[in-house]
Motif scaffolding. Structure first.
Motif, PDB file in Angstrom:
ATOM      1  N   SER A  17      35.230  51.330  35.596  1.00  0.00           N
ATOM      2  CA  SER A  17      34.029  51.105  36.389  1.00  0.00           C
ATOM      3  C   SER A  17      33.119  50.060  35.751  1.00  0.00           C
ATOM      4  CB  SER A  17      33.263  52.423  36.565  1.00  0.00           C
ATOM      5  OG  SER A  17      34.059  53.387  37.221  1.00  0.00           O
ATOM      6  N   ILE A  18      33.151  49.946  34.415  1.00  0.00           N
ATOM      7  CA  ILE A  18      32.342  48.921  33.751  1.00  0.00           C
ATOM      8  C   ILE A  18      32.825  47.533  34.169  1.00  0.00           C
ATOM      9  CG2 ILE A  18      31.720  47.946  31.501  1.00  0.00           C
ATOM     10  CD1 ILE A  18      31.886  50.737  30.357  1.00  0.00           C
ATOM     11  N   GLY A  19      34.123  47.393  34.403  1.00  0.00           N
ATOM     12  CA  GLY A  19      34.652  46.115  34.868  1.00  0.00           C
ATOM     13  C   GLY A  19      34.209  45.745  36.263  1.00  0.00           C
ATOM     14  N   PHE A  20      33.696  46.703  37.042  1.00  0.00           N
ATOM     15  CA  PHE A  20      33.195  46.409  38.385  1.00  0.00           C
ATOM     16  C   PHE A  20      31.844  45.710  38.355  1.00  0.00           C
ATOM     17  CE2 PHE A  20      35.536  50.141  40.661  1.00  0.00           C
ATOM     18  CZ  PHE A  20      36.742  49.606  40.266  1.00  0.00           C
ATOM     19  N   ALA A  31      39.452  51.431  19.800  1.00  0.00           N
ATOM     20  CA  ALA A  31      38.401  51.403  20.820  1.00  0.00           C
ATOM     21  C   ALA A  31      38.301  50.053  21.517  1.00  0.00           C
ATOM     22  CB  ALA A  31      37.059  51.762  20.180  1.00  0.00           C
ATOM     23  N   SER A  32      38.503  48.954  20.794  1.00  0.00           N
ATOM     24  CA  SER A  32      38.331  47.639  21.415  1.00  0.00           C
ATOM     25  C   SER A  32      39.519  47.267  22.302  1.00  0.00           C
ATOM     26  CB  SER A  32      38.110  46.567  20.346  1.00  0.00           C
ATOM     27  OG  SER A  32      39.193  46.501  19.447  1.00  0.00           O
ATOM     28  N   LEU A  33      40.748  47.597  21.886  1.00  0.00           N
ATOM     29  CA  LEU A  33      41.916  47.245  22.698  1.00  0.00           C
ATOM     30  C   LEU A  33      41.904  47.970  24.035  1.00  0.00           C
ATOM     31  CD1 LEU A  33      44.775  47.143  20.014  1.00  0.00           C
ATOM     32  CD2 LEU A  33      43.713  45.203  21.206  1.00  0.00           C
ATOM     33  N   SER A  34      41.661  49.267  24.006  1.00  0.00           N
ATOM     34  CA  SER A  34      41.647  50.015  25.266  1.00  0.00           C
ATOM     35  C   SER A  34      40.465  49.605  26.136  1.00  0.00           C
ATOM     36  CB  SER A  34      41.603  51.512  24.984  1.00  0.00           C
ATOM     37  OG  SER A  34      40.455  51.862  24.237  1.00  0.00           O
ATOM     38  N   GLY A  35      39.301  49.346  25.501  1.00  0.00           N
ATOM     39  CA  GLY A  35      38.142  48.934  26.272  1.00  0.00           C
ATOM     40  C   GLY A  35      38.356  47.611  26.976  1.00  0.00           C
ATOM     41  N   ALA A  36      38.929  46.641  26.256  1.00  0.00           N
ATOM     42  CA  ALA A  36      39.196  45.332  26.866  1.00  0.00           C
ATOM     43  C   ALA A  36      40.204  45.462  28.006  1.00  0.00           C
ATOM     44  CB  ALA A  36      39.716  44.368  25.800  1.00  0.00           C
ATOM     45  N   TRP A  37      41.242  46.266  27.815  1.00  0.00           N
ATOM     46  CA  TRP A  37      42.250  46.481  28.863  1.00  0.00           C
ATOM     47  C   TRP A  37      41.605  47.066  30.110  1.00  0.00           C
ATOM     48  CZ3 TRP A  37      47.447  49.584  27.837  1.00  0.00           C
ATOM     49  CH2 TRP A  37      48.187  49.648  29.014  1.00  0.00           C
ATOM     50  N   MET A  38      40.839  48.137  29.946  1.00  0.00           N
ATOM     51  CA  MET A  38      40.279  48.816  31.102  1.00  0.00           C
ATOM     52  C   MET A  38      39.225  47.973  31.826  1.00  0.00           C
ATOM     53  SD  MET A  38      41.719  51.796  31.653  1.00  0.00           S
ATOM     54  CE  MET A  38      43.177  50.796  31.405  1.00  0.00           C
ATOM     55  N   ILE A  39      38.387  47.265  31.092  1.00  0.00           N
ATOM     56  CA  ILE A  39      37.370  46.437  31.740  1.00  0.00           C
ATOM     57  C   ILE A  39      38.036  45.290  32.503  1.00  0.00           C
ATOM     58  CG2 ILE A  39      35.466  44.824  31.317  1.00  0.00           C
ATOM     59  CD1 ILE A  39      34.518  46.664  29.100  1.00  0.00           C
ATOM     60  N   GLY A  40      39.043  44.678  31.889  1.00  0.00           N
ATOM     61  CA  GLY A  40      39.764  43.619  32.589  1.00  0.00           C
ATOM     62  C   GLY A  40      40.447  44.130  33.844  1.00  0.00           C
ATOM     63  N   LEU A  41      41.088  45.294  33.738  1.00  0.00           N
ATOM     64  CA  LEU A  41      41.756  45.875  34.907  1.00  0.00           C
ATOM     65  C   LEU A  41      40.730  46.211  35.988  1.00  0.00           C
ATOM     66  CD1 LEU A  41      44.254  47.017  36.297  1.00  0.00           C
ATOM     67  CD2 LEU A  41      43.927  49.147  35.027  1.00  0.00           C
ATOM     68  N   GLY A  42      39.584  46.751  35.580  1.00  0.00           N
ATOM     69  CA  GLY A  42      38.550  47.079  36.551  1.00  0.00           C
ATOM     70  C   GLY A  42      38.012  45.847  37.257  1.00  0.00           C
ATOM     71  N   ALA A  43      37.852  44.747  36.516  1.00  0.00           N
ATOM     72  CA  ALA A  43      37.357  43.521  37.126  1.00  0.00           C
ATOM     73  C   ALA A  43      38.340  42.991  38.168  1.00  0.00           C
ATOM     74  CB  ALA A  43      37.114  42.469  36.039  1.00  0.00           C
ATOM     75  N   TRP A  44      39.647  43.037  37.863  1.00  0.00           N
ATOM     76  CA  TRP A  44      40.634  42.581  38.833  1.00  0.00           C
ATOM     77  C   TRP A  44      40.724  43.521  40.030  1.00  0.00           C
ATOM     78  CZ3 TRP A  44      42.369  37.917  39.242  1.00  0.00           C
ATOM     79  CH2 TRP A  44      42.420  37.098  38.120  1.00  0.00           C
ATOM     80  N   MET A  45      40.539  44.812  39.799  1.00  0.00           N
ATOM     81  CA  MET A  45      40.487  45.753  40.923  1.00  0.00           C
ATOM     82  C   MET A  45      39.332  45.409  41.859  1.00  0.00           C
ATOM     83  SD  MET A  45      41.186  49.545  39.352  1.00  0.00           S
ATOM     84  CE  MET A  45      42.842  50.175  39.108  1.00  0.00           C
ATOM     85  N   ALA A  46      38.171  45.151  41.270  1.00  0.00           N
ATOM     86  CA  ALA A  46      36.998  44.857  42.076  1.00  0.00           C
ATOM     87  C   ALA A  46      37.193  43.581  42.891  1.00  0.00           C
ATOM     88  CB  ALA A  46      35.772  44.729  41.172  1.00  0.00           C
ATOM     89  N   GLN A  47      37.848  42.567  42.291  1.00  0.00           N
ATOM     90  CA  GLN A  47      38.012  41.294  42.991  1.00  0.00           C
ATOM     91  C   GLN A  47      39.161  41.340  43.994  1.00  0.00           C
ATOM     92  OE1 GLN A  47      37.458  37.544  40.860  1.00  0.00           O
ATOM     93  NE2 GLN A  47      39.465  36.862  41.618  1.00  0.00           N
ATOM     94  N   ARG A  48      40.316  41.851  43.587  1.00  0.00           N
ATOM     95  CA  ARG A  48      41.483  41.811  44.466  1.00  0.00           C
ATOM     96  C   ARG A  48      41.460  42.892  45.541  1.00  0.00           C
ATOM     97  NH1 ARG A  48      47.042  40.343  41.187  1.00  0.00           N
ATOM     98  NH2 ARG A  48      46.412  38.256  40.483  1.00  0.00           N
ATOM     99  N   LEU A  49      40.960  44.069  45.181  1.00  0.00           N
ATOM    100  CA  LEU A  49      40.951  45.179  46.135  1.00  0.00           C
ATOM    101  C   LEU A  49      39.611  45.343  46.819  1.00  0.00           C
ATOM    102  CD1 LEU A  49      42.850  47.900  44.020  1.00  0.00           C
ATOM    103  CD2 LEU A  49      43.784  46.050  45.426  1.00  0.00           C
ATOM    104  N   GLN A  50      38.604  44.548  46.385  1.00  0.00           N
ATOM    105  CA  GLN A  50      37.227  44.720  46.864  1.00  0.00           C
ATOM    106  C   GLN A  50      36.803  46.187  46.765  1.00  0.00           C
ATOM    107  OE1 GLN A  50      38.292  42.721  50.501  1.00  0.00           O
ATOM    108  NE2 GLN A  50      39.011  41.261  48.974  1.00  0.00           N
ATOM    109  N   ALA A  51      37.117  46.772  45.597  1.00  0.00           N
ATOM    110  CA  ALA A  51      36.872  48.198  45.383  1.00  0.00           C
ATOM    111  C   ALA A  51      35.517  48.392  44.722  1.00  0.00           C
ATOM    112  CB  ALA A  51      37.965  48.799  44.505  1.00  0.00           C
ATOM    113  N   GLY A  52      34.899  49.524  45.026  1.00  0.00           N
ATOM    114  CA  GLY A  52      33.642  49.891  44.386  1.00  0.00           C
ATOM    115  C   GLY A  52      33.734  51.216  43.665  1.00  0.00           C
TER     116      GLY A  52
END
Length: 504
Positions: free
Chosen positions: A51-54, A252-273
């Motif tokens: 959700s932070i990636g959103f 903490a940094s590897l998982s955080g970077a993965w999840m934020i990046g994945l969340g950002a792509w979800m928000a852009q490609r899926l237009q998800a909130g």
């Protein structure tokens, strides 16, 4: 744990923890360094971090820029978080007990209020996100969902350190294939809107949005700073600080970077909130029932995080009760603090408060997350700066354990240096504040410096510099040799709950 036989971490029988805020003696230091990396990897490896990636895309920032800003922010925040981890094996204490060296036996209630806000506030946002996602995916009523999530988290917190470490390992085995599958599916275009649906304009770059994503990601992992010693204090005293700091940082940094990046792509490609709804959309394109299975597994893997916050909040409440004199240094106090009953009472009260807040707050979970993480940074940055400067630059890890538990000790009842540095750092941040209303997005307060920076919130920078620098200056007249000599003297007024140990 009352003896080594009460449970071997990661194998054998797992016992319910019986300690609370007392010092862990060397004979009970049964935890393993190898568990710290995976533990803190899971600490960020869940849909909350998605959700932070959103946030970036919601402010007009493209997914690649959001991922970059989030990664830089996570790494910056994790640095402070990981440095606190070194204190656990050295002192064997919960993080906020050690803060009495800077703020005093009673003065520590100032940062205690801030950290209690962190622990309880995180769970309010956590459960709000679960409610919102479960209602969107399964149509489940919010109130029962919240009750179940809070109750399971409370049960794990009551069981304590070893059970929670085991729950984290099980959750990681569940979450890793889940989010790996979601990442690969998203890269393959699964779940994207059909071609006949008119796409939203692609976001681009905005400096204020980039800074906002960086700040929120940084505050997210800085907010873990008060937790770390709580879960590293069972490590042997001889644990190498550099290896421990590296394990926490990488996890903490590897998982955080993965999840934020994945969340950002979800928000852009899926237009998800909503993260759980986005996982459901990805599952729709995979195989039957995956649209429900993926969100359900994500929630199950997330429950230990609720326990993490509840457990640390209970230690904070017990520390505050001890500091304010609600628990007197007598045998009855020893029984109250040293047994399972004290933790159960604190956990029950905290869980009830969290549930009441969750059911009374309305609004988007992502909006709550955005506002909450920004506020967390304001309260935690001055504390983490003061604490780390004291540990690494002033006292250099040398503390008298027994004196943490009495207002008549060498640290006193009120540590004016720490309090002044904290308040000075907080005051320096005010001109840089940019506070939004979580419900409608309107600005509640914008400091004059934030206005001149185009709305960008850089409050963390003056907070770190002023609080840390001011404490270092004020602490220069500390008589550390007198502290060393006094710490070697036997004390009759020390809290009988705690061992009379002195760090080397």
């Amino acid at each position: 744990m009352n003896s080594p036989a009460s449970g071997q971490h990661g194998r054998g029988r797992i016992a319910v923890e019986s300690r609370s805020i007392d010092c862990i003696p060397d004979s009970e230091r049964h935890a393993r360094l190898a568990d710290q990396g995976p533990f803190w990897f899971l600490g960020n490896f869940h849909f909350f971090t998605l959700s932070i990636g959103f946030v970036g895309p919601s402010l007009g920032l493209s997914a690649p820029w959001s991922a970059l800003a989030g990664t830089l922010g996570i790494m910056f925040g994790t640095l402070f978080m990981a440095l606190h981890g070194a204190q656990g094996p050295q002192l064997g204490l919960p993080q906020m007990i050690q803060s009495r060296a800077q703020f005093g036996f009673r003065g520590v209630t100032l940062p205690l209020c801030a950290t209690l806000l962190v622990f309880t506030g995180f769970n309010v946002v956590n459960v709000s996100l679960i409610m919102q996602g479960m209602q969107a995916v399964f149509g489940l009523p919010p109130a029962p969902t919240a009750c179940v999530a809070v109750a399971v988290g409370a049960l794990l917190a009551v069981c304590g350190h070893d059970v929670m470490h085991r729950a984290f390992r099980c959750a990681l085995m569940l979450a890793l294939p889940l989010y790996a599958l979601a990442t690969l599916a998203l890269l393959a275009g699964v779940g994207e809107p059909a071609l006949h649906v008119r796409p939203e304009p692609l976001p681009g770059f905005a400096w204020s949005a980039f800074a906002a994503q960086f700040t929120i990601a940084a505050s997210y992992n800085i907010s873990y700073a008060p937790y770390v010693s709580d879960y590293s204090r069972y490590l042997p005293r001889h644990t190498a600080p550099r290896r421990l700091i590296a394990a926490i940082f990488l996890g903490a940094s590897l998982s955080g970077a993965w999840m934020i990046g994945l969340g950002a792509w979800m928000a852009q490609r899926l237009q998800a909130g909503d993260a759980l709804a986005a996982l459901g959309r990805i599952g729709t394109g995979l195989f039957p029932v995956a649209d429900r299975l993926l969100p359900a597994l994500a929630v199950v893997a997330f429950v230990p995080i609720i326990a993490l916050n509840t457990y640390s909040a209970a230690l904070t409440v017990l520390t505050a009760a001890d500091s304010l004199g609600g628990l007197r240094p007598t045998r009855s106090a020893r029984k109250a603090l040293g047994t399972l009953g004290a933790r159960i009472g604190a956990i029950a009260a905290i869980s009830a408060a969290i549930l009441a807040c969750v059911l009374s707050i309305q609004g988007s979970g992502v909006a709550l997350l955005h506002s909450f993480l920004a506020l967390l940074l304001y309260f935690l940055v001055p504390w983490t700066a003061v604490n780390l400067v004291d540990y690494f630059l002033v006292r250099k890890g040398r503390y008298a354990i027994a004196d943490f538990f009495t207002p008549q000790g060498i640290y006193g009842a009120w540590g004016w240096r720490g309090i002044c540095a904290y308040l000075g750092g907080f005051a320096a941040m005010v001109p840089f504040f940019h506070i939004h209303d979580a419900t409608d997005g309107h600005a509640v307060f914008i400091g004059w410096a934030a206005q001149r920076l185009g709305g960008v919130d850089f409050a963390w920078l003056p907070g770190i510099l002023v609080a840390g620098g001011l404490y270092w200056v004020l602490a220069r007249n500390l008589d550390l040799q007198a502290e060393e000599a006094a710490s070697c003297q036997p004390r009759q007024d020390s809290h009988p709950l705690h061992l009379k140990e002195r760090t080397p």
